[in-house]
Design a protein around this motif. Structure first.
Motif: not given
Lengths: 269, 488
Positions: B2, B154, B157, B159, B180, B197
Motif C-alpha cells: 500500500h 486507498k 497505495t 492498490g 481501510t 488493498d
C-alpha cells in the motif's frame, strides 16, 4: 441683533434672582469662546461662535434641532474638537496640545440626555468612582460626599441599587449627583430632561433650579422654555451654527428681537 | 504494498513548504559509517501508522500490536536498544522521520525508487501484493465482472496504482479514500462493489469477519521495509537488518507471521454494543482528557492573543492596527491543519525548534482561535455605548482608566456568550490535531475502529462522548459567567 457679538453689557445685571453672587465675580469670564467653528465632514455645525461665561452665571441655550447647541456645549469641555477657534477655561486654552484635559474636566461637570450611568456599578460607586480616582479622595471621604449628595437629590435609600433598577428621573438625579461629587466650577447640562417621561421632568428641573439658586455656574441646553425663562440669567438662541440673538429671558421671550426667534417661539410655546 | 506513491496531498504541500525553506538552510547530509554496536542502550523514536492492521493497530487493551510492532520490539531486544513507538498515521510518520522528528518509521512502507530519493530502506521484511475483496454476497467472481461497477481504493497505495492499470481493460469507476475502514464501510453500505488493498490487510479483515471475501489471486507486488531519513541513523538501520536476519534464522520471524496471518490468527472479540462501549471507554476517556487539556490551554492562549490584537485593532496607531489586521487575515484565512503540519514538520527543519505534539496542537489551535477572539474583543469593545466613555472622560478619567474600569467590564459581559461559543468550537476543532497524531478523542476512536472495523458503532459512541463533554463544559462556563457577573 442678528450677529455673533456677545452682548456683555445688557445681560447679567438685569436678571434678579442671582444678581448678588454674580456681580462679585463678574470681572473675568470663566469660559471664553472665540470664533468657534466645527464641521462634521461637509456639514458646518458651528459657524463662528463667540461667548463669554461669567462665574455664577446661568445660561440656557435654546434653538431648533441641528442648530448646533449641543455641539457648542460639547466643545466647552473638549468632548468635541472644534475645527477652528478657541475655548479658554480659566485662562487655559483647551485646544492647546499640552493642556491637561483630564484635569480641566475634573472642574467641568456634565449631565447627559441619556444619563450614561455606569451599569456595572452601584449608584454609590457611580458617584464615588471619579472623586476617588481623579481627586484622590479616600473611599470614606468619597462615600460621605456621595451619601450627602444622594440625600440632596432625594435618593439616599438607592445607594446600593444598580442603575438598571432606577426610573429615568432617578437615573438623571444620580447623574447630577455624580457630576456634583467632583465639586465642578461649571456644570453643563445637555438636554438633561429630553429623555424623561413628563412626570419625571419636574424632579430633575427642581434640582437644577436649586443649583442655580445656590449660585452654581451652569450652561443648560434645553427645550424647557419655562425653565429657561424662569431660571436663566441669560438666554442664547442658536440658529444655523451661530448665535442668532441673546439676552435676558425678559428681552427674548417678551419681545423677541429677531424674526427667527419669533418663529421658533411660536412653534414651541 | 500500500501507499506506493508516498505522501498524501497535504503532506506534499508541507514538504513543498519545507523544501523552500530547506533550500536556504540545509547543507547536504554527510553519510556516517554504520556502527551496529553504538545503538546499544540508546532509545530511538519509532513512528508508525495508526490504522494498518495487521501490521499495526491497537488491541482491545489499547496496546499497539501487529507484525511491525512485534518485529521492531524483537529486533530492539535482540540488538540491545530501546524503542519509543508513536502511531501518527502513515504520512505523518514518514514526514516525521524525514524531518528528524523521529529516527525510523516502520509502517508497512513499500520499497520504491521514488521513496529511495528521500529515505534509506532496511532489507525487505515482508513481500506483499494487491488483492481484491468483495462483499460475501457479491456475484463478482473476477476482474471481468467489474464492468460499470464502482471500485474503492486507498489514496496513494499500490492498490490504487493497480486498479488504475486495469481500469480501461475492465471498465469500472474508481473512488479513492483515506482509510481501510472507510473502504470496508463503503462495501458494507453498498456504496462500492469491490476494493483493492494489500493482501495482508484483506486477509486480516476477512479473518476478523468483516463480511468480505476474496475471489482472485494476489498480484505480485512490492516488499515492505523500515525507513530512516536518507544518510541518517545508519547505525540503527544496520542493527535492524542484523536483527531481522537473526529472527529469520531462528524461526521467531515465522512465529510472528503465523500469529497474525495464519489460520489461528488472533481475532478481535466480537462483543455487544455495550461490551464495545465498555471496552472503548478507557481509551475514549483518555481522549476526552487530552481534548479538554489542549482546548483549555489553547483557549487561554487565544484569549491573551485576542485581547492583545483586539486592543491593537481599535488603537490609534495605524501600524498596530495593521499588525492586528494582518494577524486576523492570516490565521482566519488559513486552515488550522496547515499550521499544525507546519509547526510539527517544517519548524524543526526551518528553525531547528522541535515542539511536542501537544505544544504544536495548543499553539496552532490558539493562533487560529485567537484570530476569531480578536474580532470578538474588538466588536465587544466597540459595542459598549460611547456615552459610557464620554461620561467617564467628562469626570476627568484618563483614557486608560476609562478603558480599564468602565469599558472592559461591560465589554467582557457582551463578549462572554461569543467566547463560550468559541470555546466549544475549539473542543471540536481540536479533533483536527489527530492528523499529527495527537491522542485526542476522535483519534482514539479511529484507533479503536481501525482494529475492530466497527466504524459506525464507534463513531456513534464518540459522538455521545463529544455531546456529554460539551454539555458539561457549557454548563460550567455558564455557571462561571453567573458567578463572575454576580461578584463583578
Amino acid at each position: 441683533m442678528a450677529n455673533t457679538t456677545p452682548t456683555k453689557k445688557t445681560n447679567p445685571q438685569t436678571s434678579t434672582a442671582a444678581a448678588a453672587p454674580e456681580a462679585a465675580a463678574a470681572e473675568k469670564p470663566i469660559i471664553q469662546v472665540v470664533d468657534l467653528h466645527k464641521s462634521f465632514g461637509d456639514n458646518q455645525v458651528l459657524d463662528g461662535i463667540n461667548l463669554d461665561v461669567r462665574k455664577g452665571e446661568v445660561i440656557t441655550i435654546i434653538g431648533p434641532s441641528g442648530s448646533g447647541k449641543s455641539t457648542l456645549l460639547r466643545c466647552l469641555n473638549a468632548l468635541e474638537q472644534p475645527t477652528s477657534g478657541q475655548v479658554v477655561f480659566d485662562g487655559l486654552n483647551l485646544m492647546a496640545p499640552d493642556v491637561d484635559i483630564d484635569a480641566v474636566r475634573c472642574r467641568i461637570g456634565m449631565v447627559f440626555q441619556h444619563f450614561n450611568l455606569f451599569p456595572h456599578m452601584s449608584v454609590l460607586e457611580n458617584i464615588t468612582f471619579a472623586p476617588m480616582h481623579n481627586l484622590g479622595l479616600t473611599q470614606q471621604e468619597a462615600e460621605d460626599r456621595a451619601r450627602a449628595l444622594l440625600e440632596d437629590v432625594g435618593l439616599a435609600e438607592k445607594a446600593d441599587a444598580k442603575p438598571s433598577s432606577l426610573s429615568g428621573g432617578q437615573k438623571q438625579r444620580v447623574a447630577i449627583a455624580r457630576a456634583l461629587a467632583m465639586r465642578p466650577e461649571v456644570l453643563l447640562f445637555d438636554e438633561a430632561t429630553s429623555a424623561l417621561d413628563p412626570e419625571m421632568v419636574k424632579d430633575v428641573l427642581d434640582i437644577m433650579r436649586r443649583l442655580a439658586d445656590e449660585g452654581d455656574t451652569m450652561i443648560v441646553v434645553t427645550h424647557e422654555m419655562g425653565f429657561a425663562r424662569e431660571v436663566s440669567d441669560r438666554v442664547i438662541f442658536t440658529e444655523g451654527g451661530h448665535i442668532d440673538c441673546q439676552g435676558t429671558p425678559e428681552e427674548l421671550f417678551e419681545n423677541p428681537p429677531t424674526e427667527r426667534l419669533r418663529e421658533f417661539l411660536s412653534k414651541v410655546l | 504494498m500500500h501507499k506506493t506513491k508516498g505522501l498524501g496531498r497535504l503532506a506534499q504541500l508541507v514538504c513543498l513548504v519545507m523544501a523552500v525553506f530547506c533550500a536556504f538552510s540545509l547543507a547536504a547530509p554527510v553519510p556516517a559509517l554504520a556502527d551496529v554496536e553504538s545503538v546499544k542502550g540508546k532509545t530511538y523514536r519509532i513512528t508508525t501508522d495508526t490504522t494498518f492492521a495487521p501490521f499495526e493497530y491497537r488491541d482491545s487493551n489499547g496496546d499497539l500490536v501487529g507484525i511491525d510492532m512485534d518485529l521492531i520490539r524483537a529486533i530492539a531486544e535482540e540488538e540491545g536498544f530501546n524503542v519509543q513507538i508513536e502511531s501518527l498515521g502513515f504520512n505523518a510518520a514518514m514526514v516525521a522521520t524525514e524531518s528528524g522528528n523521529s529516527d525510523m518509521t516502520i509502517a508497512g512502507a513499500s520499497i520504491t525508487d521514488e521513496r529511495k530519493q528521500t529515505y534509506d530502506f532496511s532489507d525487505p521484511y515482508f513481500d506483499s501484493g494487491v488483492l481484491m475483496a468483495v462483499p460475501e454476497s457479491s456475484d463478482i467472481a473476477g476482474y471481468q465482472d467489474l464492468k460499470g461497477k464502482k471500485v474503492v481504493v486507498k489514496t496513494g497505495t499500490e492498490g490504487e496504482t493497480f486498479a488504475k492499470s486495469i481500469q480501461d481493460q475492465y471498465g469500472f469507476d474508481i473512488v479513492s479514500v483515506d482509510q481501510t475502514s472507510t473502504m470496508v464501510q463503503m462495501l458494507q453500505a453498498g456504496q462500492a462493489d469491490a476494493m483493492f488493498d494489500d493482501y495482508p490487510i484483506i486477509a486480516y479483515g476477512i479473518a476478523q469477519g468483516n463480511g468480505m471475501k476474496s475471489v482472485t489471486q494476489k498480484e505480485a507486488g512490492n516488499s515492505y521495509g523500515a525507513v530512516v531519513a536518507k544518510g541518517k541513523n545508519q547505525d540503527l538501520l544496520q542493527a535492524f537488518n542484523e536483527g531481522l536476519a537473526k529472527l529469520k534464522a531462528d524461526g521467531r520471524y515465522d512465529q510472528i507471521m503465523e500469529k497474525y496471518l495464519g489460520d489461528n490468527a488472533t481475532k478481535a472479540e466480537q462483543t455487544s454494543f455495550f461490551g464495545l462501549l465498555q471496552q472503548s471507554a478507557p481509551a475514549l476517556l483518555t481522549g476526552v482528557k487530552n481534548t479538554l487539556l489542549v482546548t483549555v490551554v489553547a483557549f487561554a492562549g487565544a484569549l491573551v492573543l485576542g485581547i492583545l490584537f483586539g486592543l491593537m485593532k481599535i488603537s490609534g496607531s495605524k501600524i498596530l492596527r495593521a499588525i492586528a489586521s494582518f494577524y486576523v487575515w492570516l490565521f482566519r484565512g488559513t486552515p488550522l491543519l496547515i499550521w499544525a503540519f507546519f509547526f510539527y514538520f517544517a519548524l524543526p527543519q526551518v528553525a531547528g525548534v522541535k515542539l511536542s505534539v501537544f505544544a504544536v496542537g495548543a499553539l496552532a489551535l490558539a493562533l487560529n482561535a485567537g484570530s476569531y477572539i480578536t474580532e470578538i474583543v474588538r466588536g465587544a469593545i466597540q459595542s459598549v455605548d460611547p456615552g459610557q466613555t464620554e461620561a467617564a472622560r467628562c469626570l476627568g478619567c484618563s483614557s486608560g482608566l476609562t478603558m480599564r474600569a468602565i469599558v472592559f467590564p461591560q465589554a467582557a459581559k457582551i463578549a462572554t456568550p461569543s467566547l463560550i461559543n468559541q470555546l466549544i468550537i475549539m473542543v471540536k476543532d481540536s479533533s483536527i490535531l489527530l492528523a499529527i497524531g495527537f491522542g485526542e478523542l476522535l483519534y482514539q476512536a479511529q484507533q479503536i475502529y481501525a482494529a475492530n472495523l466497527r466504524v459506525s458503532e464507534v463513531l456513534f459512541i464518540v459522538a455521545m462522548f463529544y455531546l456529554v463533554t460539551i454539555s458539561l463544559l457549557t454548563m460550567l462556563a455558564n455557571w462561571a459567567t453567573r458567578r463572575f457577573s454576580e461578584n463583578g
